[in-house]
Motif scaffolding. Structure first.
Motif, PDB file in Angstrom:
ATOM      1  N   LEU A 189     -19.981  20.608 -11.176  1.00 46.85           N
ATOM      2  CA  LEU A 189     -18.954  20.075 -10.282  1.00 46.85           C
ATOM      3  C   LEU A 189     -19.370  20.197  -8.817  1.00 46.85           C
ATOM      4  O   LEU A 189     -19.177  19.260  -8.027  1.00 46.85           O
ATOM      5  CB  LEU A 189     -17.625  20.793 -10.527  1.00 46.85           C
ATOM      6  N   LEU A 190     -19.943  21.322  -8.446  1.00 48.18           N
ATOM      7  CA  LEU A 190     -20.402  21.485  -7.072  1.00 48.18           C
ATOM      8  C   LEU A 190     -21.529  20.497  -6.765  1.00 48.18           C
ATOM      9  O   LEU A 190     -21.555  19.872  -5.690  1.00 48.18           O
ATOM     10  CB  LEU A 190     -20.872  22.920  -6.832  1.00 48.18           C
ATOM     11  N   ALA A 191     -22.462  20.337  -7.700  1.00 44.66           N
ATOM     12  CA  ALA A 191     -23.561  19.389  -7.499  1.00 44.66           C
ATOM     13  C   ALA A 191     -23.033  17.964  -7.374  1.00 44.66           C
ATOM     14  O   ALA A 191     -23.485  17.194  -6.517  1.00 44.66           O
ATOM     15  CB  ALA A 191     -24.551  19.495  -8.656  1.00 44.66           C
ATOM     16  N   ALA A 192     -22.077  17.617  -8.230  1.00 41.58           N
ATOM     17  CA  ALA A 192     -21.515  16.264  -8.211  1.00 41.58           C
ATOM     18  C   ALA A 192     -20.908  15.943  -6.857  1.00 41.58           C
ATOM     19  O   ALA A 192     -21.153  14.879  -6.271  1.00 41.58           O
ATOM     20  CB  ALA A 192     -20.469  16.123  -9.318  1.00 41.58           C
ATOM     21  N   GLN A 193     -20.106  16.868  -6.328  1.00 40.22           N
ATOM     22  CA  GLN A 193     -19.464  16.612  -5.043  1.00 40.22           C
ATOM     23  C   GLN A 193     -20.488  16.546  -3.916  1.00 40.22           C
ATOM     24  O   GLN A 193     -20.435  15.656  -3.076  1.00 40.22           O
ATOM     25  CB  GLN A 193     -18.439  17.713  -4.748  1.00 40.22           C
ATOM     26  N   ALA A 194     -21.433  17.472  -3.906  1.00 34.83           N
ATOM     27  CA  ALA A 194     -22.438  17.496  -2.844  1.00 34.83           C
ATOM     28  C   ALA A 194     -23.279  16.231  -2.821  1.00 34.83           C
ATOM     29  O   ALA A 194     -23.751  15.806  -1.760  1.00 34.83           O
ATOM     30  CB  ALA A 194     -23.335  18.726  -3.007  1.00 34.83           C
ATOM     31  N   LEU A 195     -23.447  15.603  -3.988  1.00 39.11           N
ATOM     32  CA  LEU A 195     -24.280  14.407  -4.092  1.00 39.11           C
ATOM     33  C   LEU A 195     -23.472  13.115  -4.101  1.00 39.11           C
ATOM     34  O   LEU A 195     -24.011  12.047  -4.383  1.00 39.11           O
ATOM     35  CB  LEU A 195     -25.169  14.509  -5.331  1.00 39.11           C
ATOM     36  N   GLY A 196     -22.157  13.217  -3.816  1.00 41.09           N
ATOM     37  CA  GLY A 196     -21.387  12.013  -3.535  1.00 41.09           C
ATOM     38  C   GLY A 196     -20.473  11.481  -4.608  1.00 41.09           C
ATOM     39  O   GLY A 196     -19.904  10.405  -4.454  1.00 41.09           O
ATOM     40  N   ILE A 197     -20.299  12.212  -5.707  1.00 40.48           N
ATOM     41  CA  ILE A 197     -19.381  11.752  -6.756  1.00 40.48           C
ATOM     42  C   ILE A 197     -17.959  12.154  -6.370  1.00 40.48           C
ATOM     43  O   ILE A 197     -17.657  13.338  -6.249  1.00 40.48           O
ATOM     44  CB  ILE A 197     -19.770  12.342  -8.122  1.00 40.48           C
ATOM     45  N   PRO A 198     -17.048  11.180  -6.205  1.00 35.73           N
ATOM     46  CA  PRO A 198     -15.716  11.508  -5.689  1.00 35.73           C
ATOM     47  C   PRO A 198     -14.642  11.747  -6.750  1.00 35.73           C
ATOM     48  O   PRO A 198     -13.576  12.268  -6.439  1.00 35.73           O
ATOM     49  CB  PRO A 198     -15.355  10.271  -4.869  1.00 35.73           C
ATOM     50  N   ASN A 199     -14.916  11.357  -7.997  1.00 31.29           N
ATOM     51  CA  ASN A 199     -13.871  11.372  -9.026  1.00 31.29           C
ATOM     52  C   ASN A 199     -14.384  12.044 -10.292  1.00 31.29           C
ATOM     53  O   ASN A 199     -15.525  11.804 -10.718  1.00 31.29           O
ATOM     54  CB  ASN A 199     -13.436   9.945  -9.388  1.00 31.29           C
ATOM     55  N   VAL A 200     -13.544  12.870 -10.916  1.00 32.93           N
ATOM     56  CA  VAL A 200     -13.915  13.496 -12.182  1.00 32.93           C
ATOM     57  C   VAL A 200     -12.765  13.356 -13.175  1.00 32.93           C
ATOM     58  O   VAL A 200     -11.603  13.212 -12.788  1.00 32.93           O
ATOM     59  CB  VAL A 200     -14.275  14.988 -12.014  1.00 32.93           C
TER      60      VAL A 200
END
Length: 291
Positions: A89-100
């Motif tokens: 989750l931290l990696a996703a946000q840092a790399l630009g994924i806005p929705n989970v």
């Protein structure tokens, strides 16, 4: 305008589920997304549907984001413990994924690696709570983060239940909302009246409901789903319509398109289109639905 803003402004959103490849060749994935660019608001990256090993949802979402597409990354209880889930989750946000979207994941027995062991360190409500905890600026050990994520958070919802089972599903919906879920993607629907019945029981809950329209591929598939998948009903008339059609694939596309158009007319928050590997049919579905 991002997905969260579109939901807030009550725009009818279109999500398309994009099956990750079973391998490293992503050419079809990118081509299929490109073919509907501007017509799909975000692409849902599943986390190994039916427990079949494929590229991860994180990898798929990052790839599509790098090509300029907004994505919804599935986060699955089945395969990772709380350490790995938080790290992803931290990696996703840092790399630009806005929705989970938090999902439980189908049982390992459905998949192609029967010797695998499910993890399920967190259940679905605990996973949603973990996302909320990260967004508050701390991890599950209570340690302060160097930068907190901010996601639009979704979860799954089964609208095919009835009676006491439906009341239990609504109670689960309330719990999911209480721990941060903002939108809900439903189980596949094949008749709008199923949703009408669910909406009456939903009451004034402020949940953003996004029904799933699944593209049928054949009469056999339709009959199998109706007979074997609990709480998903396909009307007999619809199955007969496919059976009698001179071009059955085209008829399945038209059925999906009609459902999408009906959902828009009925004022739902949007639709998720699930094509189960037939993502190359998305342009035809969207054209027929005038979406």
């Amino acid at each position: 305008m991002h997905l969260q803003e579109k939901l807030e402004f009550k725009k009818f959103i279109i999500l398309a589920e994009m099956e990750p490849p079973k391998g490293t060749d992503v050419s079809s994935l990118v081509a299929n997304a490109t073919n509907v660019k501007g017509r799909v608001d975000a692409f849902v990256a599943p986390e190994m549907n039916n427990a079949v090993m494929k590229m991860s949802s994180l990898g798929t979402a990052l790839l599509l984001q790098s090509k300029g597409f907004e994505t919804v990354m599935q986060v699955c209880c089945r395969d990772r413990n709380r350490l790995a889930l938080q790290a992803d989750l931290l990696a996703a946000q840092a790399l630009g994924i806005p929705n989970v979207m938090a999902v439980t994941g189908e049982d390992i027995s459905y998949g192609d690696h029967h010797q695998a062991r499910a993890v399920n360190d967190l259940d679905l409500l605990e996973l949603l709570a973990a996302i909320q905890t990260l967004q508050s600026g701390r991890d599950l050990a209570g340690i302060e983060l160097q930068g907190a994520p901010r996601f639009l958070v979704g979860a799954s919802l089964n609208v095919g239940k009835s009676g006491g089972a439906l009341e239990a599903e609504l109670a689960e919906l309330d719990k999911k909302m209480a721990v941060g879920a903002q939108f809900f993607i439903t189980s596949p629907i094949f008749a709008l009246k199923v949703l009408d019945q669910f909406r009456k029981r939903l009451g004034n809950r402020p949940a953003k409901i996004i029904p799933t329209v699944m593209l049928l591929k054949s009469v056999g598939m339709a009959r199998y789903i109706d007979r074997h998948l609990e709480q998903i009903h396909i009307p007999a008339g619809l199955i007969e319509r496919i059976h009698k059609a001179p071009d059955r694939v085209r008829e399945c596309i038209m059925i999906a398109a009609e459902l999408i158009a009906g959902l828009k007319d009925e004022g739902y928050s949007g639709v998720q289109i699930s094509t189960l590997g037939w993502e190359d049919r998305l342009p035809a579905i969207l054209a027929a639905a005038r979406a």
